[in-house]
Design a protein around this motif. Sequence first.
Motif, mmCIF file in Angstrom:
data_model
loop_
_atom_site.group_PDB
_atom_site.id
_atom_site.type_symbol
_atom_site.label_atom_id
_atom_site.label_comp_id
_atom_site.label_asym_id
_atom_site.label_seq_id
_atom_site.Cartn_x
_atom_site.Cartn_y
_atom_site.Cartn_z
ATOM 1 N N PHE A 61 0.839 -1.190 0.000
ATOM 2 C CA PHE A 61 0.000 0.000 0.000
ATOM 3 C C PHE A 61 0.878 1.245 0.000
ATOM 4 C CE2 PHE A 61 -2.377 -3.195 2.510
ATOM 5 C CZ PHE A 61 -3.525 -3.287 1.758
ATOM 6 N N THR A 62 0.290 2.333 -0.470
ATOM 7 C CA THR A 62 0.876 3.652 -0.300
ATOM 8 C C THR A 62 -0.066 4.413 0.610
ATOM 9 O OG1 THR A 62 1.843 3.619 -2.507
ATOM 10 C CG2 THR A 62 1.584 5.783 -1.465
ATOM 11 N N VAL A 63 0.479 4.967 1.685
ATOM 12 C CA VAL A 63 -0.332 5.741 2.619
ATOM 13 C C VAL A 63 0.126 7.193 2.561
ATOM 14 C CG1 VAL A 63 -0.983 6.085 5.030
ATOM 15 C CG2 VAL A 63 -0.669 3.767 4.155
ATOM 16 N N PHE A 64 -0.819 8.080 2.301
ATOM 17 C CA PHE A 64 -0.571 9.519 2.397
ATOM 18 C C PHE A 64 -0.986 9.884 3.819
ATOM 19 C CE2 PHE A 64 -1.056 8.726 -2.132
ATOM 20 C CZ PHE A 64 0.079 9.355 -2.625
ATOM 21 N N ALA A 65 0.011 9.970 4.696
ATOM 22 C CA ALA A 65 -0.237 10.038 6.134
ATOM 23 C C ALA A 65 -0.244 11.470 6.664
ATOM 24 C CB ALA A 65 0.831 9.226 6.868
ATOM 25 N N PRO A 66 -1.383 11.919 7.171
ATOM 26 C CA PRO A 66 -1.439 13.243 7.794
ATOM 27 C C PRO A 66 -0.731 13.228 9.148
ATOM 28 C CG PRO A 66 -3.658 12.389 7.319
ATOM 29 C CD PRO A 66 -2.691 11.279 7.124
ATOM 30 N N THR A 67 -0.054 14.311 9.439
ATOM 31 C CA THR A 67 0.611 14.462 10.731
ATOM 32 C C THR A 67 -0.412 14.816 11.806
ATOM 33 O OG1 THR A 67 0.959 16.815 10.373
ATOM 34 C CG2 THR A 67 2.732 15.314 9.630
ATOM 35 N N ASN A 68 0.027 14.786 13.049
ATOM 36 C CA ASN A 68 -0.834 15.237 14.152
ATOM 37 C C ASN A 68 -1.293 16.667 13.908
ATOM 38 O OD1 ASN A 68 -0.480 12.787 15.409
ATOM 39 N ND2 ASN A 68 0.976 13.537 16.915
ATOM 40 N N LEU A 93 -10.072 7.513 6.450
ATOM 41 C CA LEU A 93 -8.771 6.844 6.480
ATOM 42 C C LEU A 93 -8.515 6.069 5.190
ATOM 43 C CD1 LEU A 93 -8.709 5.664 10.195
ATOM 44 C CD2 LEU A 93 -7.490 7.599 9.179
ATOM 45 N N SER A 94 -9.530 5.406 4.651
ATOM 46 C CA SER A 94 -9.373 4.664 3.396
ATOM 47 C C SER A 94 -9.065 5.587 2.223
ATOM 48 C CB SER A 94 -10.639 3.864 3.086
ATOM 49 O OG SER A 94 -10.834 2.873 4.064
ATOM 50 N N TYR A 95 -9.480 6.829 2.354
ATOM 51 C CA TYR A 95 -9.233 7.840 1.311
ATOM 52 C C TYR A 95 -7.756 8.253 1.262
ATOM 53 C CZ TYR A 95 -10.587 11.866 -1.623
ATOM 54 O OH TYR A 95 -10.742 12.766 -2.646
ATOM 55 N N HIS A 96 -6.973 7.853 2.252
ATOM 56 C CA HIS A 96 -5.544 8.169 2.298
ATOM 57 C C HIS A 96 -4.668 7.002 1.838
ATOM 58 C CE1 HIS A 96 -7.151 11.288 4.921
ATOM 59 N NE2 HIS A 96 -6.030 11.952 4.700
ATOM 60 N N VAL A 97 -5.292 5.893 1.412
ATOM 61 C CA VAL A 97 -4.538 4.676 1.093
ATOM 62 C C VAL A 97 -4.775 4.263 -0.355
ATOM 63 C CG1 VAL A 97 -4.097 2.269 1.739
ATOM 64 C CG2 VAL A 97 -4.784 3.929 3.497
ATOM 65 N N VAL A 98 -3.669 3.937 -1.031
ATOM 66 C CA VAL A 98 -3.687 3.498 -2.421
ATOM 67 C C VAL A 98 -3.078 2.100 -2.473
ATOM 68 C CG1 VAL A 98 -2.724 3.971 -4.713
ATOM 69 C CG2 VAL A 98 -3.477 5.871 -3.259
ATOM 70 N N ARG A 99 -3.645 1.221 -3.271
ATOM 71 C CA ARG A 99 -3.049 -0.114 -3.454
ATOM 72 C C ARG A 99 -1.764 0.027 -4.257
ATOM 73 N NH1 ARG A 99 -5.693 -4.026 -1.250
ATOM 74 N NH2 ARG A 99 -7.942 -3.963 -1.115
ATOM 75 N N GLY A 100 -0.756 -0.723 -3.855
ATOM 76 C CA GLY A 100 0.543 -0.673 -4.519
ATOM 77 C C GLY A 100 1.458 0.305 -3.798
ATOM 78 N N ALA A 101 2.736 0.040 -3.873
ATOM 79 C CA ALA A 101 3.728 0.905 -3.225
ATOM 80 C C ALA A 101 4.272 1.876 -4.259
ATOM 81 C CB ALA A 101 4.856 0.067 -2.624
ATOM 82 N N LEU A 102 3.838 3.124 -4.175
ATOM 83 C CA LEU A 102 4.293 4.172 -5.091
ATOM 84 C C LEU A 102 5.364 5.008 -4.410
ATOM 85 C CD1 LEU A 102 0.874 5.480 -6.484
ATOM 86 C CD2 LEU A 102 2.548 4.077 -7.693
ATOM 87 N N THR A 103 6.593 4.891 -4.872
ATOM 88 C CA THR A 103 7.656 5.749 -4.340
ATOM 89 C C THR A 103 7.478 7.148 -4.909
ATOM 90 O OG1 THR A 103 9.160 5.273 -6.160
ATOM 91 C CG2 THR A 103 9.272 3.801 -4.216
ATOM 92 N N ALA A 104 8.201 8.097 -4.357
ATOM 93 C CA ALA A 104 8.127 9.479 -4.848
ATOM 94 C C ALA A 104 8.477 9.537 -6.326
ATOM 95 C CB ALA A 104 9.059 10.369 -4.032
ATOM 96 N N VAL A 120 -5.349 8.708 -8.901
ATOM 97 C CA VAL A 120 -5.001 7.399 -8.358
ATOM 98 C C VAL A 120 -6.150 6.934 -7.469
ATOM 99 C CG1 VAL A 120 -2.490 7.652 -8.524
ATOM 100 C CG2 VAL A 120 -3.649 8.439 -6.489
ATOM 101 N N PRO A 121 -6.626 5.705 -7.688
ATOM 102 C CA PRO A 121 -7.757 5.206 -6.898
ATOM 103 C C PRO A 121 -7.334 4.869 -5.469
ATOM 104 C CG PRO A 121 -6.987 3.510 -8.402
ATOM 105 C CD PRO A 121 -6.177 4.742 -8.689
ATOM 106 N N THR A 122 -8.189 5.182 -4.535
ATOM 107 C CA THR A 122 -7.940 4.886 -3.121
ATOM 108 C C THR A 122 -8.716 3.644 -2.710
ATOM 109 O OG1 THR A 122 -9.814 6.198 -2.357
ATOM 110 C CG2 THR A 122 -7.696 7.359 -2.635
ATOM 111 N N LEU A 123 -8.447 3.165 -1.507
ATOM 112 C CA LEU A 123 -9.217 2.037 -0.989
ATOM 113 C C LEU A 123 -10.686 2.400 -0.814
ATOM 114 C CD1 LEU A 123 -6.930 0.326 1.690
ATOM 115 C CD2 LEU A 123 -7.164 -0.180 -0.738
ATOM 116 N N LEU A 124 -10.976 3.676 -0.646
ATOM 117 C CA LEU A 124 -12.365 4.119 -0.542
ATOM 118 C C LEU A 124 -13.082 3.948 -1.872
ATOM 119 C CD1 LEU A 124 -14.629 5.466 1.123
ATOM 120 C CD2 LEU A 124 -13.689 7.668 0.415
ATOM 121 N N GLY A 125 -12.324 4.039 -2.962
ATOM 122 C CA GLY A 125 -12.917 3.962 -4.297
ATOM 123 C C GLY A 125 -12.853 5.303 -4.997
ATOM 124 N N ALA A 126 -12.877 6.380 -4.248
ATOM 125 C CA ALA A 126 -12.765 7.714 -4.821
ATOM 126 C C ALA A 126 -11.290 7.996 -5.110
ATOM 127 C CB ALA A 126 -13.315 8.749 -3.846
#
Length: 172
Positions: A61-68, A93-104, A120-126
């Motif tokens: 997965f690729t996670v676009f992770a928000p900070t605190n 949370l699913s809207y921040h995750v993409v299948r596959g490991a995408l490096t920069a 890029v499609p997310t686990l949410l589908g959007a």
Amino acid sequence: MTTLFSSLKTLCLSLTIALAAFAQEPGTLVEVAADNPDFSILAELLNEAGQIELLSGPGPFTVFAPTNAAFEALPPGLLERLRSSSISLQSVLSYHVVRGALTAEEVLALEGIDGEGAAVPTLLGAPLTLTVNAEGQVVINGVATVIATDVMASNGVVHVIDTVLVPERPAN
């Protein structure tokens, strides 16, 4: 005494090598989040939403992770509303995750990223729309900037973002 000293020296060297090898192997996406104090809110929310098992799984997965700070900047009351609805929290949370490991490097190579944007499609589908701004930074949906890239995990990659992505219509 020399034998004891030699044995202790060998044991210490063995432990040092073992710890160095352990430290070089990244944990899962969940472990990466849990081990970083800047992601403590994200780690709590993943647990509350029941997404620990998914993001501890094989992925990738690729996670676009928000900070605190990103979570703390949400409009007043929104985080509490998300927490009160597991479905809404899972959606965000699913809207921040993409299948596959995408490096920069792979993100920057996506077709359309320098123009209209790459979807890029997310686990949410959007989908998320990724573009590059004038400063050369990747921007997601025109609101979140990628501020750190390629935090590697055993089952994917994390890119740190400065804003929480909220789908247009999170499920209630």
